[in-house]
Design a protein around this motif. Structure first.
Motif, short mmCIF file in Angstrom:
data_model
loop_
_atom_site.label_atom_id
_atom_site.label_comp_id
_atom_site.label_asym_id
_atom_site.label_seq_id
_atom_site.Cartn_x
_atom_site.Cartn_y
_atom_site.Cartn_z
N ILE A 8 -3.14 -6.33 8.63
CA ILE A 8 -3.90 -5.12 8.38
C ILE A 8 -4.66 -4.68 9.63
O ILE A 8 -4.85 -3.49 9.87
N GLU A 16 -5.02 5.35 10.49
CA GLU A 16 -6.09 6.33 10.67
C GLU A 16 -5.61 7.53 11.50
O GLU A 16 -5.90 8.68 11.16
N LYS A 27 -13.69 6.11 3.51
CA LYS A 27 -13.66 6.29 2.06
C LYS A 27 -12.33 5.80 1.49
O LYS A 27 -12.30 5.13 0.45
N THR A 28 -11.23 6.10 2.19
CA THR A 28 -9.92 5.67 1.74
C THR A 28 -9.81 4.14 1.70
O THR A 28 -9.30 3.56 0.75
N VAL A 29 -10.33 3.49 2.73
CA VAL A 29 -10.31 2.03 2.77
C VAL A 29 -11.15 1.45 1.64
O VAL A 29 -10.74 0.50 0.97
N SER A 30 -12.31 2.02 1.39
CA SER A 30 -13.18 1.54 0.32
C SER A 30 -12.51 1.67 -1.04
O SER A 30 -12.53 0.72 -1.85
N VAL A 31 -11.91 2.81 -1.30
CA VAL A 31 -11.24 3.03 -2.59
C VAL A 31 -10.04 2.08 -2.73
O VAL A 31 -9.83 1.49 -3.80
N THR A 32 -9.29 1.89 -1.66
CA THR A 32 -8.13 1.02 -1.71
C THR A 32 -8.54 -0.43 -1.95
O THR A 32 -7.94 -1.12 -2.78
N MET A 33 -9.55 -0.90 -1.24
CA MET A 33 -10.00 -2.29 -1.42
C MET A 33 -10.57 -2.50 -2.82
O MET A 33 -10.34 -3.54 -3.43
N THR A 35 -9.68 -0.88 -5.50
CA THR A 35 -8.54 -0.87 -6.41
C THR A 35 -7.83 -2.23 -6.40
O THR A 35 -7.48 -2.76 -7.46
N CYS A 36 -7.63 -2.80 -5.21
CA CYS A 36 -7.01 -4.13 -5.11
C CYS A 36 -7.87 -5.18 -5.80
O CYS A 36 -7.36 -6.05 -6.51
N TYR A 37 -9.18 -5.10 -5.60
CA TYR A 37 -10.10 -6.03 -6.26
C TYR A 37 -10.01 -5.89 -7.78
O TYR A 37 -9.94 -6.88 -8.50
#
Length: 83
Positions: A8, A16, A27-33, A35-37
Motif C-alpha cells: 500500500i 492520489e 477522506k477516501t482513505v479514511s472511508v476505505t479503512m 469499511t475494511c474494519y
C-alpha cells in the motif's frame, strides 16, 4: 494481510495522483479503512456468534482434518515465501 500492508505504501502516490480530486484523498482513505474494519469486525463477530468460544483465532484450525485444508496451508506457505 501482510502483503496489503507492504504494497500500500508504493501505491499511495499513484492512486492520489490519478484521482480527479486529489484533495479528497485523506477522506477516501479514511472511508476505505473504516469499511475494511467494519467488514472484518462483522466477519469476526458473526463467527464468534455462530461457533462460540470454540472458535480458534487462526481460521484454518477451525476446519482441521481435510485434504482441502492441508492444500490451503501449503499454498499459504508458498505465498509467504514469495511475498
Amino acid at each position: 494481510s501482510i502483503s496489503f500492508l507492504f504494497f500500500i505504501h508504493f501505491l499511495m502516490l499513484p492512486i492520489e495522483s490519478s484521482m480527479l480530486k486529489p484533495t479528497d484523498f485523506p477522506k477516501t482513505v479514511s472511508v476505505t479503512m473504516f469499511t475494511c474494519y467494519l467488514i472484518s469486525a462483522i466477519f469476526g463477530v458473526s463467527g464468534y456468534w455462530f461457533f462460540g468460544e470454540n472458535t480458534e483465532q487462526i481460521v484454518l484450525l477451525n476446519v482441521q482434518g481435510s485434504k482441502f485444508v492441508s492444500c490451503c496451508k501449503i499454498l499459504l506457505c508458498i505465498d509467504l515465501i514469495f511475498t
